[in-house]
Structure formats: C-alpha cells, structure tokens
Design a protein around this motif. Structure first.
Motif, PDB file in Angstrom:
ATOM      1  N   LEU A 161       0.793  -1.228   0.000  1.00 56.83           N
ATOM      2  CA  LEU A 161       0.000   0.000   0.000  1.00 56.83           C
ATOM      3  C   LEU A 161       0.832   1.288   0.000  1.00 56.83           C
ATOM      4  O   LEU A 161       0.521   2.226  -0.741  1.00 56.83           O
ATOM      5  CB  LEU A 161      -0.956  -0.023   1.195  1.00 56.83           C
ATOM      6  CG  LEU A 161      -2.262   0.754   1.047  1.00 56.83           C
ATOM      7  CD1 LEU A 161      -3.009   0.317  -0.194  1.00 56.83           C
ATOM      8  CD2 LEU A 161      -3.131   0.562   2.277  1.00 56.83           C
ATOM      9  N   PRO A 162       1.917   1.365   0.800  1.00 55.24           N
ATOM     10  CA  PRO A 162       2.694   2.609   0.806  1.00 55.24           C
ATOM     11  C   PRO A 162       3.238   3.022  -0.565  1.00 55.24           C
ATOM     12  O   PRO A 162       3.564   4.178  -0.772  1.00 55.24           O
ATOM     13  CB  PRO A 162       3.848   2.303   1.779  1.00 55.24           C
ATOM     14  CG  PRO A 162       3.293   1.281   2.691  1.00 55.24           C
ATOM     15  CD  PRO A 162       2.398   0.438   1.841  1.00 55.24           C
ATOM     16  N   LEU A 163       3.315   2.048  -1.511  1.00 51.00           N
ATOM     17  CA  LEU A 163       3.778   2.387  -2.863  1.00 51.00           C
ATOM     18  C   LEU A 163       2.847   3.384  -3.527  1.00 51.00           C
ATOM     19  O   LEU A 163       3.283   4.245  -4.297  1.00 51.00           O
ATOM     20  CB  LEU A 163       3.817   1.125  -3.743  1.00 51.00           C
ATOM     21  CG  LEU A 163       4.958   0.152  -3.582  1.00 51.00           C
ATOM     22  CD1 LEU A 163       4.743  -1.024  -4.513  1.00 51.00           C
ATOM     23  CD2 LEU A 163       6.282   0.825  -3.893  1.00 51.00           C
ATOM     24  N   VAL A 164       1.558   3.249  -3.264  1.00 53.82           N
ATOM     25  CA  VAL A 164       0.579   4.083  -3.959  1.00 53.82           C
ATOM     26  C   VAL A 164      -0.050   5.132  -3.042  1.00 53.82           C
ATOM     27  O   VAL A 164      -0.824   5.961  -3.481  1.00 53.82           O
ATOM     28  CB  VAL A 164      -0.543   3.221  -4.587  1.00 53.82           C
ATOM     29  CG1 VAL A 164       0.011   2.422  -5.748  1.00 53.82           C
ATOM     30  CG2 VAL A 164      -1.172   2.302  -3.568  1.00 53.82           C
ATOM     31  N   LEU A 165       0.316   5.084  -1.768  1.00 54.28           N
ATOM     32  CA  LEU A 165      -0.261   6.015  -0.801  1.00 54.28           C
ATOM     33  C   LEU A 165       0.476   7.350  -0.853  1.00 54.28           C
ATOM     34  O   LEU A 165       1.692   7.369  -0.923  1.00 54.28           O
ATOM     35  CB  LEU A 165      -0.090   5.405   0.594  1.00 54.28           C
ATOM     36  CG  LEU A 165      -1.184   5.573   1.628  1.00 54.28           C
ATOM     37  CD1 LEU A 165      -2.506   5.069   1.108  1.00 54.28           C
ATOM     38  CD2 LEU A 165      -0.787   4.821   2.883  1.00 54.28           C
ATOM     39  N   PRO A 166      -0.225   8.476  -0.810  1.00 57.46           N
ATOM     40  CA  PRO A 166       0.500   9.744  -0.697  1.00 57.46           C
ATOM     41  C   PRO A 166       1.294   9.744   0.613  1.00 57.46           C
ATOM     42  O   PRO A 166       0.739   9.371   1.651  1.00 57.46           O
ATOM     43  CB  PRO A 166      -0.611  10.790  -0.640  1.00 57.46           C
ATOM     44  CG  PRO A 166      -1.825  10.109  -1.147  1.00 57.46           C
ATOM     45  CD  PRO A 166      -1.658   8.657  -0.850  1.00 57.46           C
ATOM     46  N   PRO A 167       2.577  10.118   0.570  1.00 55.85           N
ATOM     47  CA  PRO A 167       3.403  10.052   1.774  1.00 55.85           C
ATOM     48  C   PRO A 167       2.804  10.783   2.972  1.00 55.85           C
ATOM     49  O   PRO A 167       2.928  10.331   4.102  1.00 55.85           O
ATOM     50  CB  PRO A 167       4.710  10.711   1.340  1.00 55.85           C
ATOM     51  CG  PRO A 167       4.776  10.459  -0.113  1.00 55.85           C
ATOM     52  CD  PRO A 167       3.361  10.504  -0.603  1.00 55.85           C
ATOM     53  N   VAL A 168       2.117  11.890   2.721  1.00 58.70           N
ATOM     54  CA  VAL A 168       1.556  12.641   3.845  1.00 58.70           C
ATOM     55  C   VAL A 168       0.499  11.804   4.558  1.00 58.70           C
ATOM     56  O   VAL A 168       0.353  11.868   5.784  1.00 58.70           O
ATOM     57  CB  VAL A 168       1.008  14.016   3.389  1.00 58.70           C
ATOM     58  CG1 VAL A 168      -0.108  13.859   2.388  1.00 58.70           C
ATOM     59  CG2 VAL A 168       0.548  14.835   4.576  1.00 58.70           C
ATOM     60  N   VAL A 169      -0.207  10.970   3.800  1.00 60.79           N
ATOM     61  CA  VAL A 169      -1.191  10.066   4.410  1.00 60.79           C
ATOM     62  C   VAL A 169      -0.455   9.045   5.278  1.00 60.79           C
ATOM     63  O   VAL A 169      -0.888   8.730   6.387  1.00 60.79           O
ATOM     64  CB  VAL A 169      -2.024   9.367   3.317  1.00 60.79           C
ATOM     65  CG1 VAL A 169      -2.962   8.345   3.925  1.00 60.79           C
ATOM     66  CG2 VAL A 169      -2.815  10.387   2.519  1.00 60.79           C
ATOM     67  N   GLY A 170       0.691   8.562   4.771  1.00 63.43           N
ATOM     68  CA  GLY A 170       1.518   7.666   5.559  1.00 63.43           C
ATOM     69  C   GLY A 170       1.918   8.324   6.871  1.00 63.43           C
ATOM     70  O   GLY A 170       1.908   7.692   7.928  1.00 63.43           O
ATOM     71  N   GLY A 171       2.269   9.603   6.786  1.00 65.33           N
ATOM     72  CA  GLY A 171       2.666  10.353   7.980  1.00 65.33           C
ATOM     73  C   GLY A 171       1.543  10.430   8.992  1.00 65.33           C
ATOM     74  O   GLY A 171       1.753  10.236  10.195  1.00 65.33           O
ATOM     75  N   ILE A 172       0.346  10.687   8.511  1.00 68.45           N
ATOM     76  CA  ILE A 172      -0.809  10.788   9.412  1.00 68.45           C
ATOM     77  C   ILE A 172      -1.088   9.423  10.037  1.00 68.45           C
ATOM     78  O   ILE A 172      -1.376   9.320  11.235  1.00 68.45           O
ATOM     79  CB  ILE A 172      -2.040  11.329   8.654  1.00 68.45           C
ATOM     80  CG1 ILE A 172      -1.778  12.776   8.223  1.00 68.45           C
ATOM     81  CG2 ILE A 172      -3.291  11.255   9.514  1.00 68.45           C
ATOM     82  CD1 ILE A 172      -2.831  13.356   7.308  1.00 68.45           C
ATOM     83  N   ALA A 173      -0.949   8.371   9.227  1.00 68.67           N
ATOM     84  CA  ALA A 173      -1.166   7.017   9.741  1.00 68.67           C
ATOM     85  C   ALA A 173      -0.129   6.673  10.808  1.00 68.67           C
ATOM     86  O   ALA A 173      -0.453   6.091  11.846  1.00 68.67           O
ATOM     87  CB  ALA A 173      -1.103   6.009   8.594  1.00 68.67           C
ATOM     88  N   LEU A 174       1.121   7.052  10.564  1.00 70.06           N
ATOM     89  CA  LEU A 174       2.181   6.792  11.541  1.00 70.06           C
ATOM     90  C   LEU A 174       1.911   7.547  12.838  1.00 70.06           C
ATOM     91  O   LEU A 174       2.140   7.028  13.937  1.00 70.06           O
ATOM     92  CB  LEU A 174       3.545   7.211  10.968  1.00 70.06           C
ATOM     93  CG  LEU A 174       4.149   6.238   9.947  1.00 70.06           C
ATOM     94  CD1 LEU A 174       5.296   6.886   9.206  1.00 70.06           C
ATOM     95  CD2 LEU A 174       4.620   4.970  10.647  1.00 70.06           C
ATOM     96  N   LEU A 175       1.407   8.780  12.700  1.00 72.09           N
ATOM     97  CA  LEU A 175       1.049   9.562  13.883  1.00 72.09           C
ATOM     98  C   LEU A 175      -0.035   8.839  14.670  1.00 72.09           C
ATOM     99  O   LEU A 175       0.013   8.786  15.907  1.00 72.09           O
ATOM    100  CB  LEU A 175       0.511  10.931  13.456  1.00 72.09           C
ATOM    101  CG  LEU A 175       1.472  12.107  13.466  1.00 72.09           C
ATOM    102  CD1 LEU A 175       0.731  13.377  13.120  1.00 72.09           C
ATOM    103  CD2 LEU A 175       2.148  12.247  14.824  1.00 72.09           C
ATOM    104  N   ALA A 176      -1.019   8.306  13.938  1.00 68.39           N
ATOM    105  CA  ALA A 176      -2.130   7.625  14.595  1.00 68.39           C
ATOM    106  C   ALA A 176      -1.641   6.398  15.356  1.00 68.39           C
ATOM    107  O   ALA A 176      -2.239   5.993  16.348  1.00 68.39           O
ATOM    108  CB  ALA A 176      -3.187   7.233  13.569  1.00 68.39           C
ATOM    109  N   ALA A 177      -0.534   5.804  14.887  1.00 62.55           N
ATOM    110  CA  ALA A 177      -0.006   4.614  15.547  1.00 62.55           C
ATOM    111  C   ALA A 177       1.021   4.965  16.618  1.00 62.55           C
ATOM    112  O   ALA A 177       0.920   4.529  17.757  1.00 62.55           O
ATOM    113  CB  ALA A 177       0.617   3.684  14.517  1.00 62.55           C
ATOM    114  N   PHE A 178       2.016   5.784  16.219  1.00 59.32           N
ATOM    115  CA  PHE A 178       3.153   6.014  17.117  1.00 59.32           C
ATOM    116  C   PHE A 178       3.171   7.395  17.755  1.00 59.32           C
ATOM    117  O   PHE A 178       4.077   7.716  18.509  1.00 59.32           O
ATOM    118  CB  PHE A 178       4.466   5.797  16.358  1.00 59.32           C
ATOM    119  CG  PHE A 178       4.633   4.404  15.826  1.00 59.32           C
ATOM    120  CD1 PHE A 178       4.925   3.360  16.689  1.00 59.32           C
ATOM    121  CD2 PHE A 178       4.477   4.127  14.482  1.00 59.32           C
ATOM    122  CE1 PHE A 178       5.077   2.065  16.208  1.00 59.32           C
ATOM    123  CE2 PHE A 178       4.623   2.841  13.985  1.00 59.32           C
ATOM    124  CZ  PHE A 178       4.918   1.802  14.866  1.00 59.32           C
TER     125      PHE A 178
END
Lengths: 263, 262
Positions: free
Chosen positions: A96-113
């Motif tokens: 999924l991270p291949l096609v995910l906008p990186p900023v969305v990845g950042g928000i997801a990481l925030l939600a986890a860590f």
C-alpha cells in the motif's frame, strides 16, 4: 546481438507520443541543472546546515535500509513461498505505501506512534517518545521503502523457483541452512536491487517525515526537508541540494537497471 | 517488456498533452452571449494565512462585479514570490510580511506602492485543555514542554526570533516547521505541548486548540501588504479588489478573523 534503431512494428505516432512522454521527465531535470549557481555550488552544498541535513539523510537512510532488509527478506519469503488464506490481502496491504501519498503515511504513523496514538500512548507511559526524534524519521522512511524491497525480492524468489531448495532439503539440509546456503545466494541480485531502491526511496522521503517527525537541524531535518526550507530564503542553495539528490538518484538507477541493459 | 515500457511512456505522454490542452481551453468565447457582461477572471495570489478572509472577500467582489470570477491561489509568501517572479499570471498579490513584497517591488514587478491592510501577532497555541500548563512565553522554556515553532526562514519564524531577542529567552523547540500550518497541526494533534502561531490561526483552528496570549508578542508585528502586479492585464479591476481589502468592508471581514489594523 547487433543494436540497431528500428520501430519494431509499432506505429510511428506511438513513437512520437512516447518521445513527448520521455521529454516530460527529461526536460525538467535538465532544466534544473541549468538553474544551478555553479561558481558557488561547492559552498552551497557544504554549508553547515546542508552538511547536517546530508549526514542525517545518509544515516537515517542506511538505518532504514537495514531495517527494510531485516524485515523485508522474511516478508518476501513468506509471500513467495508459503500459502495461507488472506495472503493476497496481506500482500496488497504491505504494498500500500507504494501508492499512498506520503503525507497520508505520515498521518497514519502519527495515529499509531504519535503521543496520543494507538501504540504511542502506551510507549509514552513507558517513557519512550518517538515523535520529533530521529527514530521517527527512520520509521517514516522504512514505512515507505519496505514495499520496494519486498516487491523486488519476491519477484526474484519467484523467478528463481524452489527446485534447488527442494534438492538441498532432500539432501538433509535444515530449512535455515537451505535459506542461508541456497535461497539467499540465488536471489542476492534481487535483494541488492531491492535494497538500493529502498535506500533511494528512504533518501527522498519527505511527506511522511514532515508530518510525523518534524523538522529540526541534525535531528529530523533530512535533505528533502532542508531543500523545502531553503527554498524560502535561499533558492540557490535549494537548487544545489536538489541536484545532489538527482545525482544520487541517477547513480541508483545505473546501479539497479544499468547492468541488465549492458548485458 | 520493451513494448510495455513504450506503452507506459506513451500513456504518460498522452496525459501530459491532455493536461497541456486543458488549461488554455477555458475561454469559451464561441457562444453568442445576449448580455453585454464581459467575462473576466481576476487572479489573486495571497498568503496562506489569508485563506478564509480572502475567500470571503473574493465572493463579495464577485457579487459586486457581475461577470468577474476571482481565482485565488494560496501559498506561503515566499512560494508566491517565486511564482510571480517566474511569470505566473497574477493580478493582485497579498503577503504576510513586507519583506516578501519588497522582493517584488525591488524587481519592479509591482505597479505603484503596495498598501498595508492588516497586521498579525503571534500567540501560543496549546492542545485543548493545555496539558503542559503553559501560561506565559517564559513557560515555553519548561524542560518537559515540547514546543514547536516556525523555522527562522519563514515569516512566523522571523517573528519568533524577534521575540526571543527582545526577551532574552531562548527557546529549545523539538521542531522548526516551514509553515505555520504545520506548527498548528502538531499542536492540534497533541504531538506538541505548545506552538507559536498567529492570533488568526488560533481563532481559525476553533475547538482543537486553546490560545495563550502573551504581552511580549507586541514586539513582533507582521504587517500584510497588498499590491497590483505590473504585468496584470486587468489593472483597474485589480486596483478595485485592493481597494475592497483596504476599505471598510474588507477591514470588517479581516477584523472578524482576528487581524489587527496595520
């Protein structure tokens, strides 16, 4: 084999459109080089803040590439060799991270860590704080880079097949020995390609880092973040640093794809 | 393999051509219009912090000027400056500080003298409930408080530096962001205990953050200038828009958002 220019049966207009497509990529990169303030190039890329960003980028990218290898090799092996229900879904999620906008990845990481995140809030009570630390940068980079390694290694594993592994185990080798002595050497080129791609992706990480890790010189401000910030006041420095990243990217492409073309 | 590569290259090329054709085709001039109203598009480049107010002002302007569409482009002031310098078709520009307007004025890209229309000061933003108990600028130096500020390169950051110098208090932030919105985001998500943003940002953030005002903020006031771009094809309309912003109606909208007089 003799290399000769032919259209290979494709219509001429396809070649023309293809040329437009190629130029779409090539023109901006060549244009960037024309913007570089060459007489001051050395001074611009060796300023203390540039060097701090470069050192941090290299350090974190090496760390996240190592993490990618550590986690990605078993992942690729599981995806290529085993079968279990839900495997296709697992693969889709991992890629999924291949096609995910990186900023969305950042928000997801925030939600986890993050401090108030799913895992972060428990870590916080243990006294471990990830946000705003170099660890956060490595996490963000690993998140976006891991699929690159898994994808190329899984392809290599499938291409290699499992015949040699089967022979080795009938000869009495344990699964771990087969993995170490047969599988890994067989797919080493694929692993190298994957690792180099993951390194490049980690080096270029911007969105997830900005959202998740913050931006502080020497701690979280990697080269892409430094370029983004320099652009505000010192566009020349931003362009010079951008060119450094382009050169790194070109080297990566030559290392991963160049060999195969020459052969 | 080679064919697949060629096919994907061709696809990218086609998308590029489509994108290239799409933008200039907006002039739909071939329909016979019965009204004498001329369709015009006024392009306004404004600092990110003006997003809400200028969106409102643009619709006011469109209401009082039939046939006129105001196209808004919001970004960091430095970004907008480089866009205009590179020849982006702006009619009106409005920035968050005078330094950025000076860059365009010095390059002789502004028609006449820019006018100041608002000012903004810094305020401490804390997550709702103020978990770290921040009540003053001095409190930002508490060792356990995670503070996020703007990098010195951007307007909100240079205002922060000014206050640090005036008070002799040096902050040790956990992050120096390149946009005020990033500072606000880190505070509203609770990642940071406090951040230095503009008064208007705290107001616009609503429920997510609480504001802590501090007297030292008066030491760094950002003044917002507006100007007409020399290359504008609609200089009269552009001047009218600037007049709306500096006039009574505009000032009312700006004051409601928390902006002070220049």
């Amino acid at each position: 084999m003799q290399q000769r220019s032919t259209l290979g049966g494709i219509p001429a207009w396809v070649a023309v459109v293809a040329a437009v497509g190629a130029l779409l990529i090539i023109v901006p990169i060549v244009s960037l080089a024309t913007r570089v303030d060459w007489p001051n190039f050395g001074a611009l890329v060796t300023s203390p803040s540039s060097l701090a960003a470069l050192a941090l980028s290299l350090r974190t990218s090496v760390a996240s590439t190592a993490l990618c290898i550590l986690l990605g090799v078993p992942l690729a092996l599981v995806l290529a060799r085993t079968s279990f229900p839900g495997k296709r879904i697992l693969r889709a999620l991992i890629l999924l991270p291949l096609v995910l906008p990186p900023v969305v990845g950042g928000i997801a990481l925030l939600a986890a860590f993050g401090r108030r995140g799913l895992l972060g809030s428990s870590l916080e009570t243990l006294g471990v704080s990830i946000a705003f630390s170099t660890v956060a940068v490595v996490l963000a980079q690993t998140f976006v880079a891991l699929p690159f390694l898994v994808l190329s290694l899984e392809a290599a594993l499938r291409a290699a097949g499992s015949r040699y592994e089967a022979v080795a185990s009938t000869l009495g080798a344990s699964p771990s020995t087969v993995f170490r002595r047969v599988t890994l050497p067989l797919v080493l080129p694929g692993l190298v390609t994957g690792a180099v791609l993951a390194f490049a992706r980690a080096l270029g990480e911007f969105g997830a880092t900005l959202t998740f890790a913050g931006s502080l010189e020497g701690v979280t401000r990697t080269l892409p973040l430094e370029i983004y910030l320099q652009r505000e006041t010192d566009p020349d420095a931003a362009v010079a640093l951008a060119l450094v990243l382009v050169v790194v990217a070109v080297i990566v492409m030559v290392v991963t794809y160049g060999r195969r073309e020459i052969r | 393999m080679k064919k697949a590569v060629l096919a994907s290259l061709a696809l990218v090329g086609a998308i590029g051509m489509l994108a290239g054709c799409a933008s200039p085709s907006t002039s739909s001039g071939n329909e016979p219009s019965p009204t004498p109203v001329v369709e015009q598009t006024l392009t306004v480049f404004a600092a990110a912090s003006l997003k809400d107010t200028f969106t409102e002002l643009a619709s006011e302007f469109e209401k009082s000027h039939p046939g006129v569409t105001v196209s808004l482009n919001f970004a960091g002031s430095a970004d907008l400056v480089s866009q205009v310098t590179e020849g982006a078709p702006a009619d009106v520009v409005a920035f968050a500080d005078e330094k950025n307007m000076a860059k365009l004025s010095d390059a002789k890209l502004i028609d006449g003298t820019p006018e100041l229309f608002a000012s903004n000061t810094l305020e401490i933003a804390v997550p709702r409930g103020n978990p770290a108990g921040i009540t003053s600028f001095q409190d930002l130096t508490k060792p356990e408080a995670k503070v996020v500020i703007c990098a010195a390169q951007v307007p909100c950051g240079s205002a922060t530096v000014k206050i640090e110098q005036a008070t002799g208090i040096t902050l040790t932030p956990v992050s120096e962001e390149s946009a005020v919105t990033d500072v606000l985001g880190k505070v509203s998500s609770g990642e940071a205990d406090a951040g230095l943003v503009y008064v208007t940002d705290v107001k616009a953030a609503g429920e997510a953050v609480d504001g802590v005002t501090f007297p030292e903020a008066s030491g760094a006031v950002n003044k917002y200038p507006i100007g007409v771009v020399k290359a504008s094809t609609l200089p009269d309309l552009a001047a009218e828009f600037a007049k709306l912003v500096t006039g009574a109606d505009g000032q009312k909208i700006l004051a409601a958002a928390g902006f002070a007089k220049p």
